[in-house]
Design a protein around this motif. Structure first.
Motif, mmCIF file in Angstrom:
data_model
loop_
_atom_site.group_PDB
_atom_site.id
_atom_site.type_symbol
_atom_site.label_atom_id
_atom_site.label_comp_id
_atom_site.label_asym_id
_atom_site.label_seq_id
_atom_site.Cartn_x
_atom_site.Cartn_y
_atom_site.Cartn_z
ATOM 1 N N CYS A 174 -5.639 4.977 -15.999
ATOM 2 C CA CYS A 174 -4.864 5.539 -14.889
ATOM 3 C C CYS A 174 -3.708 6.335 -15.479
ATOM 4 O O CYS A 174 -2.899 5.781 -16.235
ATOM 5 N N PRO A 175 -3.592 7.624 -15.186
ATOM 6 C CA PRO A 175 -2.547 8.430 -15.825
ATOM 7 C C PRO A 175 -1.131 8.007 -15.477
ATOM 8 O O PRO A 175 -0.195 8.355 -16.200
ATOM 9 N N VAL A 176 -0.948 7.267 -14.379
ATOM 10 C CA VAL A 176 0.399 6.791 -14.037
ATOM 11 C C VAL A 176 0.521 5.283 -14.238
ATOM 12 O O VAL A 176 1.525 4.686 -13.867
ATOM 13 N N GLY A 177 -0.491 4.656 -14.826
ATOM 14 C CA GLY A 177 -0.391 3.258 -15.218
ATOM 15 C C GLY A 177 -0.434 2.247 -14.083
ATOM 16 O O GLY A 177 0.157 1.169 -14.189
ATOM 17 N N ILE A 178 -1.122 2.543 -12.992
ATOM 18 C CA ILE A 178 -1.258 1.566 -11.908
ATOM 19 C C ILE A 178 -2.162 0.436 -12.391
ATOM 20 O O ILE A 178 -3.231 0.667 -12.944
ATOM 21 N N ASP A 179 -1.707 -0.775 -12.161
ATOM 22 C CA ASP A 179 -2.362 -1.982 -12.672
ATOM 23 C C ASP A 179 -2.946 -2.765 -11.496
ATOM 24 O O ASP A 179 -2.207 -3.311 -10.676
ATOM 25 N N ILE A 180 -4.275 -2.824 -11.390
ATOM 26 C CA ILE A 180 -4.913 -3.502 -10.262
ATOM 27 C C ILE A 180 -4.546 -4.982 -10.203
ATOM 28 O O ILE A 180 -4.416 -5.553 -9.118
ATOM 29 N N VAL A 181 -4.319 -5.596 -11.357
ATOM 30 C CA VAL A 181 -3.930 -7.011 -11.362
ATOM 31 C C VAL A 181 -2.518 -7.169 -10.814
ATOM 32 O O VAL A 181 -2.243 -8.053 -9.997
ATOM 33 N N ALA A 182 -1.609 -6.313 -11.260
ATOM 34 C CA ALA A 182 -0.231 -6.385 -10.760
ATOM 35 C C ALA A 182 -0.181 -6.139 -9.259
ATOM 36 O O ALA A 182 0.588 -6.796 -8.533
ATOM 37 N N GLU A 183 -1.005 -5.210 -8.757
ATOM 38 C CA GLU A 183 -1.039 -4.952 -7.319
ATOM 39 C C GLU A 183 -1.591 -6.155 -6.564
ATOM 40 O O GLU A 183 -1.092 -6.530 -5.492
ATOM 41 N N TRP B 110 0.827 -1.206 0.000
ATOM 42 C CA TRP B 110 0.000 0.000 0.000
ATOM 43 C C TRP B 110 0.868 1.265 0.000
ATOM 44 O O TRP B 110 0.501 2.275 -0.614
ATOM 45 N N ASP B 111 1.994 1.221 0.676
ATOM 46 C CA ASP B 111 2.898 2.368 0.663
ATOM 47 C C ASP B 111 3.487 2.573 -0.730
ATOM 48 O O ASP B 111 3.656 3.707 -1.196
ATOM 49 N N ASP B 112 3.807 1.467 -1.390
ATOM 50 C CA ASP B 112 4.395 1.541 -2.724
ATOM 51 C C ASP B 112 3.427 2.173 -3.715
ATOM 52 O O ASP B 112 3.777 3.077 -4.480
ATOM 53 N N VAL B 113 2.174 1.717 -3.707
ATOM 54 C CA VAL B 113 1.205 2.251 -4.669
ATOM 55 C C VAL B 113 0.836 3.686 -4.330
ATOM 56 O O VAL B 113 0.558 4.493 -5.220
ATOM 57 N N ALA B 114 0.850 4.042 -3.048
ATOM 58 C CA ALA B 114 0.511 5.411 -2.643
ATOM 59 C C ALA B 114 1.520 6.419 -3.178
ATOM 60 O O ALA B 114 1.177 7.585 -3.420
ATOM 61 N N GLU B 115 2.775 6.005 -3.388
ATOM 62 C CA GLU B 115 3.789 6.899 -3.937
ATOM 63 C C GLU B 115 3.516 7.233 -5.400
ATOM 64 O O GLU B 115 4.003 8.244 -5.917
ATOM 65 N N ARG B 116 2.742 6.363 -6.076
ATOM 66 C CA ARG B 116 2.441 6.578 -7.492
ATOM 67 C C ARG B 116 1.040 7.138 -7.719
ATOM 68 O O ARG B 116 0.816 7.895 -8.660
#
Length: 378
Positions: A351-360, A255-261
């Motif tokens: 997602c403008p920064v390309g966050i991938d729900i599957v990868a997460e 969660w910390d990792d994704v929050a940075e993006r």
């Protein structure tokens, strides 16, 4: 497909013309602002044809496709949610006179609308909203007025985008339920034939009115092969058991990792075909004689989404993303009996920064959460 007695038509125009002549308003995929989105059409020529899309995390582009196919593209930035659950809608208006006060509720006209081009993932999303807006003790009248007067013409996908993962969610790419009519484009190899399956009594009547002839066994097998090919194209898979994993992952370091993006921009919830959160806005004129209440889409990424008298419940982007993903993939099962995700991949592409729900989800499932005590001992 044998129990549906599939039929064949030679041109999509016959179906569109029949629906329009029968008094239906027709909504179908159209090209707008560099994307393919549903919109009203007056004839088949206004439906997008000969285009395909390319999507990946944070990326969506259109490119020329096969001229013999109407629906080679996949899921665009918006599904059918805005047509049944508008982004902004007036609920009621009030008027104050000298010695009286009156309230007028706004309810939509129950006009007949045919949706042409509904994908299997979006059919599943409609099923989710049917449950959300039709809970015991709560039936959303505006949604159901539109829903019950809609004719659903599904399209069996001939290809999958890089962002699609409906197969792992059990929601596609082949539609089996929830439609009135489902069509499969067989392409030039079959002289441009379109195979039609009926999924309701209403759908059977429509198919019977426009059908050229029964489908041959060769055409039936070709339709199944097209669906199977679309499924083989999918490279993303939601992890099995992700709902249980997320229940235990409240303090996972991911969660910390994704929050940075994450920008908390709300794009993922705006393009999601199942998100239904809303807020109300009350407005009045300067005289105080007229007032209106509007319902507007809201998002759990908005800072004031959970604001109470003492402040915001979820103040960090970390907590907001965790809420969204955990609700979508886990606690939705407890509320509505299914996942809130249908695998359309829109949240990935837009997602403008390309966050991938599957990868997460894969990252969280691959590394069980470690408690604070365990981290302190290591």
């Amino acid at each position: 497909m044998s129990d549906r007695d599939p039929q064949v038509i030679s041109d999509l125009g016959a179906l569109v013309a029949h629906l329009l002549a029968a008094g239906w308003s027709v909504v179908a995929p159209r090209l707008r602002d560099g994307a393919i989105v549903p919109g009203p059409v007056a004839n088949a020529q206004e439906i997008t044809r000969g285009w395909r899309d390319s999507s990946s995390p944070g990326h969506y582009r259109l490119e020329p496709g096969r001229s013999d196919l109407w629906f080679e593209h996949t899921a665009g930035p918006q599904g059918w949610k805005p047509w049944l659950f508008p982004a902004r809608e007036r609920l009621w208006s009030a008027r104050r006179d000298v010695d009286a006060f009156s309230i007028t509720e706004d309810l939509p006209e129950a006009g007949k609308t045919a949706f042409i081009g509904v994908r299997a993932c979006d059919l599943s999303a409609l099923g989710v909203h049917d449950r959300v807006f039709g809970q015991p003790g709560f039936v959303e009248p505006r949604y159901w007025r539109r829903r019950e007067s809609a004719l659903i013409v599904a399209v069996q996908c001939s290809r999958s985008a890089e962002t699609c993962f409906c197969a792992s969610m059990g929601t596609g790419p082949r539609a089996e339920l929830g439609f009135d009519v489902a069509l499969t484009e067989l392409g030039a190899a079959h002289d441009g034939a379109i195979l039609l399956e009926s999924g309701s009594d209403h759908g059977r009547a429509v198919v019977a009115a426009v059908s050229d002839r029964p489908a041959s066994e060769r055409e039936r097998l070709a339709a199944l092969a097209i669906s199977a090919g679309a499924e083989r194209m999918q490279c993303r898979r939601m992890p099995v058991g992700i709902a249980a994993c997320l229940r235990e992952a409240g303090e996972h370091p991911r969660w910390d990792d994704v929050a940075e993006r994450c920008l908390a921009c709300t794009n993922c919830t705006m393009v999601c075909p199942t998100c239904f959160c809303s807020d109300v806005e009350d407005v009045s004129d300067l005289s105080g004689e007229r007032s209106e209440r509007w319902r507007v889409w809201d998002s759990c990424f908005n800072g004031e989404f959970t604001r109470l008298h003492g402040g915001e419940v979820r103040r960090s982007t970390r907590s907001r993303y965790r809420q969204w993903m955990t609700h979508k993939l886990s606690s939705w099962h407890d509320q509505f009996g299914s996942s809130g995700c249908v695998g359309c991949g829109r949240c990935i592409a837009w997602c403008p920064v390309g966050i991938d729900i599957v990868a997460e989800a894969v990252a969280i499932a691959a590394e069980p959460a470690v408690s604070e005590d365990e981290r302190g001992d290591s």
